[in-house]
Design a protein around this motif. Structure first.
Motif, PDB file in Angstrom:
ATOM      1  N   LEU A  94      30.209 -20.874 -10.967  1.00  7.47           N
ATOM      2  CA  LEU A  94      29.657 -21.090 -13.174  1.00  7.47           C
ATOM      3  C   LEU A  94      30.026 -20.099 -13.786  1.00  7.47           C
ATOM      4  N   ASN A  95      30.292 -20.293 -14.947  1.00  2.04           N
ATOM      5  CA  ASN A  95      30.451 -19.538 -16.440  1.00  2.04           C
ATOM      6  C   ASN A  95      30.301 -20.272 -17.559  1.00  2.04           C
ATOM      7  N   PHE A  96      28.827 -20.030 -17.787  1.00  2.64           N
ATOM      8  CA  PHE A  96      28.915 -20.572 -19.426  1.00  2.64           C
ATOM      9  C   PHE A  96      28.417 -19.509 -20.695  1.00  2.64           C
ATOM     10  N   PRO A  97      28.706 -20.403 -21.934  1.00  9.67           N
ATOM     11  CA  PRO A  97      29.091 -19.144 -23.155  1.00  9.67           C
ATOM     12  C   PRO A  97      27.192 -19.203 -23.178  1.00  9.67           C
ATOM     13  N   ASP A  98      26.526 -20.872 -23.311  1.00  7.91           N
ATOM     14  CA  ASP A  98      25.351 -20.783 -23.476  1.00  7.91           C
ATOM     15  C   ASP A  98      24.266 -21.571 -23.090  1.00  7.91           C
ATOM     16  N   VAL A  99      23.726 -20.627 -22.199  1.00 12.57           N
ATOM     17  CA  VAL A  99      22.957 -21.570 -20.340  1.00 12.57           C
ATOM     18  C   VAL A  99      22.180 -22.371 -21.747  1.00 12.57           C
ATOM     19  N   TYR A 100      21.520 -22.158 -22.717  1.00 15.08           N
ATOM     20  CA  TYR A 100      20.696 -22.700 -23.231  1.00 15.08           C
ATOM     21  C   TYR A 100      21.383 -24.793 -24.069  1.00 15.08           C
ATOM     22  N   ASN A 101      22.947 -24.603 -23.889  1.00 11.89           N
ATOM     23  CA  ASN A 101      23.442 -26.167 -24.128  1.00 11.89           C
ATOM     24  C   ASN A 101      24.348 -25.936 -23.286  1.00 11.89           C
ATOM     25  N   LEU A 102      23.827 -26.678 -21.805  1.00  9.82           N
ATOM     26  CA  LEU A 102      24.565 -26.558 -21.046  1.00  9.82           C
ATOM     27  C   LEU A 102      25.521 -28.015 -20.792  1.00  9.82           C
ATOM     28  N   PRO A 140      24.210 -31.559 -13.051  1.00 12.48           N
ATOM     29  CA  PRO A 140      23.393 -32.091 -12.592  1.00 12.48           C
ATOM     30  C   PRO A 140      21.862 -30.568 -12.105  1.00 12.48           C
ATOM     31  N   PHE A 141      22.647 -29.613 -12.792  1.00  9.15           N
ATOM     32  CA  PHE A 141      21.446 -28.423 -12.754  1.00  9.15           C
ATOM     33  C   PHE A 141      20.949 -28.142 -14.372  1.00  9.15           C
ATOM     34  N   SER A 142      19.637 -27.658 -14.265  1.00  8.03           N
ATOM     35  CA  SER A 142      19.640 -26.735 -15.642  1.00  8.03           C
ATOM     36  C   SER A 142      18.916 -25.780 -15.580  1.00  8.03           C
ATOM     37  N   PHE A 143      18.918 -25.081 -17.140  1.00 10.53           N
ATOM     38  CA  PHE A 143      18.129 -23.587 -16.999  1.00 10.53           C
ATOM     39  C   PHE A 143      17.151 -23.702 -16.801  1.00 10.53           C
ATOM     40  N   ASN A 144      15.996 -23.091 -16.640  1.00  7.00           N
ATOM     41  CA  ASN A 144      14.767 -22.850 -15.930  1.00  7.00           C
ATOM     42  C   ASN A 144      14.452 -21.516 -17.341  1.00  7.00           C
ATOM     43  N   LYS A 145      13.909 -21.537 -18.727  1.00  2.00           N
ATOM     44  CA  LYS A 145      13.479 -20.663 -19.548  1.00  2.00           C
ATOM     45  C   LYS A 145      12.407 -19.846 -19.463  1.00  2.00           C
ATOM     46  N   GLU A 146      11.755 -19.891 -17.955  1.00  2.00           N
ATOM     47  CA  GLU A 146      10.444 -19.531 -17.986  1.00  2.00           C
ATOM     48  C   GLU A 146      10.079 -17.910 -19.107  1.00  2.00           C
ATOM     49  N   PHE A 147      11.817 -17.541 -17.315  1.00  2.00           N
ATOM     50  CA  PHE A 147      11.307 -16.101 -17.393  1.00  2.00           C
ATOM     51  C   PHE A 147      12.143 -15.447 -19.170  1.00  2.00           C
ATOM     52  N   ASP A 148      12.715 -16.239 -19.678  1.00  2.00           N
ATOM     53  CA  ASP A 148      12.989 -15.817 -21.020  1.00  2.00           C
ATOM     54  C   ASP A 148      11.589 -15.787 -22.017  1.00  2.00           C
ATOM     55  N   ARG A 163      16.249 -13.829 -24.751  1.00  2.00           N
ATOM     56  CA  ARG A 163      17.376 -14.852 -24.776  1.00  2.00           C
ATOM     57  C   ARG A 163      18.119 -14.569 -24.323  1.00  2.00           C
ATOM     58  N   THR A 164      18.145 -15.594 -22.614  1.00  2.00           N
ATOM     59  CA  THR A 164      19.376 -15.665 -21.499  1.00  2.00           C
ATOM     60  C   THR A 164      20.710 -16.714 -22.498  1.00  2.00           C
ATOM     61  N   MET A 165      21.315 -15.958 -22.892  1.00  2.00           N
ATOM     62  CA  MET A 165      22.579 -16.747 -23.880  1.00  2.00           C
ATOM     63  C   MET A 165      24.195 -17.240 -22.665  1.00  2.00           C
ATOM     64  N   SER A 166      25.317 -16.145 -22.199  1.00  2.00           N
ATOM     65  CA  SER A 166      26.354 -16.009 -21.519  1.00  2.00           C
ATOM     66  C   SER A 166      25.722 -15.903 -20.246  1.00  2.00           C
ATOM     67  N   MET A 167      26.352 -16.629 -19.220  1.00  2.37           N
ATOM     68  CA  MET A 167      26.189 -16.827 -18.033  1.00  2.37           C
ATOM     69  C   MET A 167      26.781 -16.544 -16.407  1.00  2.37           C
ATOM     70  N   LEU A 168      27.342 -15.331 -16.006  1.00  4.91           N
ATOM     71  CA  LEU A 168      28.187 -16.010 -15.029  1.00  4.91           C
ATOM     72  C   LEU A 168      27.158 -16.020 -13.325  1.00  4.91           C
ATOM     73  N   ASN A 169      27.502 -17.257 -12.787  1.00  5.81           N
ATOM     74  CA  ASN A 169      27.256 -17.239 -11.237  1.00  5.81           C
ATOM     75  C   ASN A 169      28.214 -17.138  -9.962  1.00  5.81           C
ATOM     76  N   VAL A 170      28.032 -16.450  -9.628  1.00  2.00           N
ATOM     77  CA  VAL A 170      29.365 -15.918  -8.312  1.00  2.00           C
ATOM     78  C   VAL A 170      28.837 -16.173  -7.521  1.00  2.00           C
ATOM     79  N   PRO A 171      29.290 -16.387  -5.858  1.00  2.00           N
ATOM     80  CA  PRO A 171      28.538 -16.687  -5.012  1.00  2.00           C
ATOM     81  C   PRO A 171      29.069 -15.965  -3.796  1.00  2.00           C
TER      82      PRO A 171
END
Ligand SMILES: [Fe+2]
Ligand SMILES: [Fe+2]
Length: 391
Positions: free
Chosen positions: A102-110, A115-123, A129-137
């Protein structure tokens, strides 16, 4: 998707793959994987999750911005180990469940239909501010998903956050597959090592039980010898080895008849000769192994009753020709035997024990080892108290 991987990147990927095969320690390996993946993608932060049943354990978190802000020591306090379910609700969970990157430029604007959401708790907690994010299995060759590599905030030359380029996905996937194999191997090695050590320990316990000694005695010997070896400046690897090998010093007692081993009174000279053979029996039981631990155990079994002045057994070798591990176990074993109760004697008072050790320094014990022993007496006595015989 057409992938353009530069020559430099391909070289780095190969080098990383080679380096991955040389790290056996799982924690070290996981940190290295995240570090390398971040280097390839210029990511400010990165995390790693490992599949554990139906959960993902969050095990590594590296974050340059927060490290700069709070310092490396405090940074460690920011992250706690936790688990999330492998499910479509989270980004990492989705990647683990489906095997898709999964590759998103801004996880605050999915995408609203995701089906998934970004958990902002850590931020929120850390002012990040987590913005771009790449999740690779991390997919092993057999298709099993071992974990998820998560890269956060790709940075350009000016340190501005930008999206992870699509080309990068394939590069990170290649790294993640190599990492998956390395993680599987490291887990296997750790499991084998555990089984190996468990077997060794049980063998040592079996030998000591016949002599009315206890499993506790063996554990204490392991701890004392590590402290002494470390303090004598032996390399870290040797310190670990001696900790694993020293519990087997008396394994040869398995070969001594009960009538002698368990005799309550004084041994006759003939019986003493038989008893002393436990060193040679131990050497024979442990001989010929490929295992470094067993080879060291063999040497310890053979030499832990040799004395510095040459009056010990079985060979009467003296001084520096007694292997250092044998010299270390000698003082640890005598200290523990004197200071612990046995079926034929109560524990000696500590001042008497120490007086004997002091008196025998240079006669029985190597003066250098003895010096280190006394230099670490507080810690050694603490172990003796903590790991007392129970029942
Ligand atoms: Fe012994
Ligand atoms: Fe012992």
């Amino acid at each position: 998707m057409k992938t353009r991987i530069s020559k430099a990147m391909a070289t780095r990927l190969i080098e990383t793959g080679i380096a991955l095969t040389s790290i056996n320690n799982l924690d070290e390996l996981l940190e290295f994987i995240v570090h390398e993946a971040r280097g390839l993608t210029k990511a400010d932060a990165g995390s790693l999750y490992i599949v554990n049943g139906s959960n993902l354990d969050f095990l590594v978190c590296q974050n340059d911005t927060l490290t700069r802000k709070v310092g490396a020591d405090a940074e460690r306090g920011l992250f706690t180990v936790y688990s999330i379910p492998v499910s479509k609700q989270s980004l990492a969970g989705y990647a683990a469940l489906t095997g898709e990157a999964l590759n998103f430029p801004d996880v605050y604007n999915l995408p609203p239909d995701a089906p998934f959401s970004f958990n902002k708790e850590f931020d929120r907690r850390n002012g990040y501010r987590t913005m771009s994010m790449l999740n690779v299995p991390m997919k092993a060759p057999d298709g099993a998903i071992v974990g998820v590599l998560q890269l956060i905030n790709s940075l350009d030359h000016n340190g501005e956050i930008m999206p992870f380029e699509d080309d990068m996905v394939a590069v990170v996937q290649a790294l993640a597959s190599q990492a998956a194999v390395a993680v599987k191997n490291a887990k296997l090695t750790a499991a084998l090592m555990d089984a190996h050590l468990d077997t060794i320990f049980r063998l040592a316990v079996a030998a000591e039980y016949r002599d009315q000694d206890t499993a506790r005695h063996i554990q204490r010997i392991s701890e004392y010898t590590k402290i002494i070896a470390k303090s004598m400046g032996l390399p870290g690897r040797d310190v670990i080895l001696i900790g694993h090998a020293s519990p087997m010093h008396d394994v040869g007692k398995l070969g001594v008849p009960d009538s002698i081993l368990l005799k309550p009174g004084k041994l006759t000279p003939e019986e003493r000769v038989e008893m002393e053979k436990h060193t040679v029996f131990g050497g024979k039981i442990l001989a010929g192994s490929e295992s470094e631990i067993l080879r060291l155990s063999e040497s310890i079994a053979l030499t832990h009753h040799e004395k510095w002045d040459g009056s010990g057994y079985p060979y009467g070798i003296k001084g520096g020709s007694i292997p250092i591990a044998g010299r270390i176990v000698a003082i640890a074993d005598v200290f523990d035997a004197l200071s612990s109760p046995r079926c034929y004697k109560p524990a000696f008072p500590m001042d008497k024990v120490l007086a004997i050790l002091e008196h025998d320094t240079g006669i029985h014990f190597d003066p250098d080892v003895s010096k280190v022993f006394f230099g670490n007496l507080d810690e050694i006595q603490e172990i003796h108290r903590r790991m007392k015989e129970s029942g």
